[in-house]
Design an enzyme around this catalytic site. Structure first.
Site, PDB file in Angstrom:
ATOM      1  N   ASP A 341      43.483  34.139  56.504  1.00  0.00           N
ATOM      2  CA  ASP A 341      41.700  34.155  56.407  1.00  0.00           C
ATOM      3  C   ASP A 341      41.423  33.784  57.624  1.00  0.00           C
ATOM      4  O   ASP A 341      41.937  34.052  58.775  1.00  0.00           O
ATOM      5  CB  ASP A 341      41.496  33.201  55.366  1.00  0.00           C
ATOM      6  CG  ASP A 341      40.197  33.667  54.702  1.00  0.00           C
ATOM      7  OD1 ASP A 341      39.064  34.055  55.088  1.00  0.00           O
ATOM      8  OD2 ASP A 341      40.451  34.281  53.468  1.00  0.00           O
ATOM      9  N   ASN A 466      34.832  44.787  47.369  1.00  0.00           N
ATOM     10  CA  ASN A 466      33.384  44.486  46.866  1.00  0.00           C
ATOM     11  C   ASN A 466      32.583  45.647  46.704  1.00  0.00           C
ATOM     12  O   ASN A 466      31.303  45.324  46.910  1.00  0.00           O
ATOM     13  CB  ASN A 466      32.741  43.323  47.463  1.00  0.00           C
ATOM     14  CG  ASN A 466      33.819  41.921  47.472  1.00  0.00           C
ATOM     15  OD1 ASN A 466      34.355  41.738  46.337  1.00  0.00           O
ATOM     16  ND2 ASN A 466      33.545  41.105  48.274  1.00  0.00           N
ATOM     17  N   SER A 528      37.048  37.992  46.902  1.00  0.00           N
ATOM     18  CA  SER A 528      37.885  37.019  47.851  1.00  0.00           C
ATOM     19  C   SER A 528      37.875  35.508  46.904  1.00  0.00           C
ATOM     20  O   SER A 528      38.866  34.846  47.177  1.00  0.00           O
ATOM     21  CB  SER A 528      36.887  36.481  49.022  1.00  0.00           C
ATOM     22  OG  SER A 528      37.040  37.702  50.136  1.00  0.00           O
TER      23      SER A 528
END
Length: 590
Positions: A341, A466, A528
């Site tokens: 990340d 998303n 996420s």
């Protein structure tokens, strides 16, 4: 793996919320879901979600002080000083706490309220017994007074520094006080308002209970074009190739090198031309653009109930997946979760004591500092320190966190950096890898890394994305990766959550509280946030039985999920929402 197997990834929405319920009280039927998946998510719906998250995080910020004020309401005035000092030490954004008597005199104070004139403290709103002022400025910085009546003679007052709100506020968001005056705004011209009566029709607004603030978000239309790093190409070379000689011969600039992969460029040559030339080169096994990635902005006994500050009041997500009962079986000890990340805040009180050595795949260094906040939030969901009074509880509370930085401070990175981070995580002992990031294009260099990790028996988990689309997002859509969709508090699919046959399971992904940079906590939404819930469950399983293969871990998670929607499997929830307790019980009873 995957009970016929397939698994994915997610962007998080750096977003934030009034207590607004989204959707009906039971899961949607397939027909209802079809009406929700005709188009990608609209700007308005995402803006509203962002406004909600900002409002909820604001409430979370104030809650630790007001909650303590409620407790102090039953405490004798003379005994408060020690408690006040401890509260100031634990919460750096609380700058002062004092007691004011009926004659408006400050009789006992610590921090900034030792120097503030009592006449300058006034309140404009009241909610659930707590008084709130409008924001006021000290040396150009926004502050807020919060008050609580102690007895007929005394009032407790707190001074809150609001700069943290500015630090997590999105570029397209602004906040107005109860008078309709904007006191903080993001950097984009779309939200440079001075008063609520200036708002355009397309701006989304959510109010904050008690404060009577209005959160306003107005973003720009989202561009869905594929992004690549200009003039950069990733290639895989034959192992016998002398890279320096090969690059010099063709006048290539070596940008990064992680054998057998190399990132190169050539002055004046477009990346497409360079890819075509490399594919004709016998020394090259494959070549592709360096794709741009983005974070995807989570035996019946008495429940284990940790004492973390925000657990009971805010972490609805953990109750929904039955994690408390599951903690009677496992706590995740001796398992390492790699967070691929934006890095992790190494000083956060809820994370710092469980971090392993980490890696920055962008700079090829050990500097995994998180300048974005996304990775820190994801790490906390999976494995924040639990039962330490502070902050939140993590799904796998005793697992180690391996911080791998592949995204920069803007939450952006390359397919090469992600692949490089995966290799490093595998080679340095990761048992589970969480990938809350992705892109809609297949990458050979990334798939090589996924295959390498899977062959080394690492459990790979990502989020579906998303965009409310059935398009495949990578690396999530690769068959070796467990693909996670998002659901809300009603166990309905989140309106933004991607869907398709590649989705394996669902987990909570809306308004999820977790750790954030600068030792803070915020609520974020997105797939996420759903993904690290599953990573935490995978770690719990491996802590019970370290000999489980990654395929066995996957089958346990999918096979014990709570069915949602129609049928044993559907494209919106996969096999259903994860059930931590049922999955662990199934393992120990086998």
């Amino acid at each position: 793996m995957k009970q016929g197997i397939k698994w994915a990834i997610g962007l998080s929405l750096l977003l934030i919320v009034a207590m607004v319920s989204l959707g009906p009280s039971k899961p949607y039927s397939t027909e209802q879901l079809k009406t929700l998946t005709t188009d990608r998510v609209t700007n308005a719906s995402m803006d509203h979600l962002m406004a909600e998250d900002i409002a909820r995080t604001t409430s979370l910020l104030i809650a630790s002080l007001t909650g303590q004020m409620e407790k102090w309401g039953d405490v004798d005035v003379e005994t408060l000083t020690a408690d006040i000092a401890e509260e100031l030490n634990e919460h750096p954004y609380i700058k002062g706490i004092a007691i004011r008597d009926k004659d408006n005199r400050i009789i006992d104070g610590l921090g900034t309220l030792q120097t503030v004139s009592s006449e300058d403290i006034s309140f404009s709103n009241q909610y659930d017994g707590i008084l709130y002022s409008n924001p006021y400025q000290v040396n150009g910085e926004n502050h807020l007074f919060v008050g609580k009546k102690l007895d007929n003679q005394h009032q407790l007052i707190g001074d809150v520094d609001l700069r943290f709100i500015q630090s997590y506020l999105a570029d397209f968001a602004a906040i107005a006080d109860s008078n309709g005056t904007f006191f903080v705004s993001g950097s984009h011209p779309n939200v440079q308002f001075s008063a609520m009566n200036e708002l355009p029709d397309q701006a989304e607004t959510v109010s904050v209970p008690g404060l009577n603030w209005n959160i306003v978000v107005q973003s720009e239309p989202k561009k869905l074009d594929q992004k690549v790093y200009k003039h950069q190409v990733v290639a895989k070379l034959h192992s016998s190739t002398n890279i320096q000689e090969w690059a010099a011969k063709h006048q290539y600039e070596v940008i990064s090198w992680n054998r057998p992969f190399i990132v190169i460029g050539k002055e004046g040559v477009h990346e497409d031309e360079l890819v075509n030339a490399l594919r004709q080169d016998n020394a090259v096994l494959y070549a592709e653009p360096n794709f741009a990635f983005a974070n995807q902005a989570v035996i019946s006994q008495a429940k284990v109930e940790p004492n973390d500050e925000f657990f009971k009041s805010y972490q609805w997500n953990l109750e929904q997946i039955q994690v408390e009962d599951g903690w009677n079986v496992a706590n995740g000890a001796d398992v390492t979760i790699a967070i691929i990340d934006s890095g992790v805040d190494s000083n956060h009180i809820d994370l710092k004591d469980k971090l392993t050595n980490g890696y920055n795949a962008i700079t090829d260094t050990e500097d995994y500092a998180d300048g974005n906040g996304h990775g820190t939030h994801v790490a906390g969901i999976a494995a924040a320190i639990t039962n330490n009074v502070e902050g939140i509880a993590g799904v796998s509370w005793q697992s180690n966190i391996m911080p791998i930085k592949v995204l920069d401070d803007n939450g952006e990175g390359s397919s090469y950096a992600v692949a490089r981070g995966i290799y490093w995580a595998v080679d340095n002992g990761a048992d589970v890898i969480n990938m809350s990031l992705g892109d809609y294009y297949h990458s050979d260099v990334l798939y090589d890394a996924i295959e390498y990790a899977y062959e080394k028996d690492v459990v790979l988990i990502g989020a579906s994305g998303n965009e409310n689309t059935g398009d495949l997002m990578y690396p999530a859509a690769y068959p070796q990766v467990i693909t996670v969709a998002s659901v809300n508090e009603d166990q309905n699919r989140s309106f933004f959550s991607n869907y398709g046959d590649h989705v394996d399971v669902a987990a909570p992904g809306e308004h999820i509280p977790s750790t954030y940079v600068d030792d803070q906590y915020v609520m974020l939404s997105g797939t996420s946030m759903a993904s690290p819930h599953v990573a935490g469950l995978a770690a719990l399983l491996r802590s019970v039985n370290p000999s489980l293969t990654n395929e066995e871990v996957g089958n346990l998670i999918l096979g014990n999920a709570k069915q949602l929607g129609d049928g044993e499997f559907n494209v919106y929830y996969g096999y259903g929402e994860i059930d931590v307790n049922k999955t662990l019980q199934h393992l120990i009873n086998e």
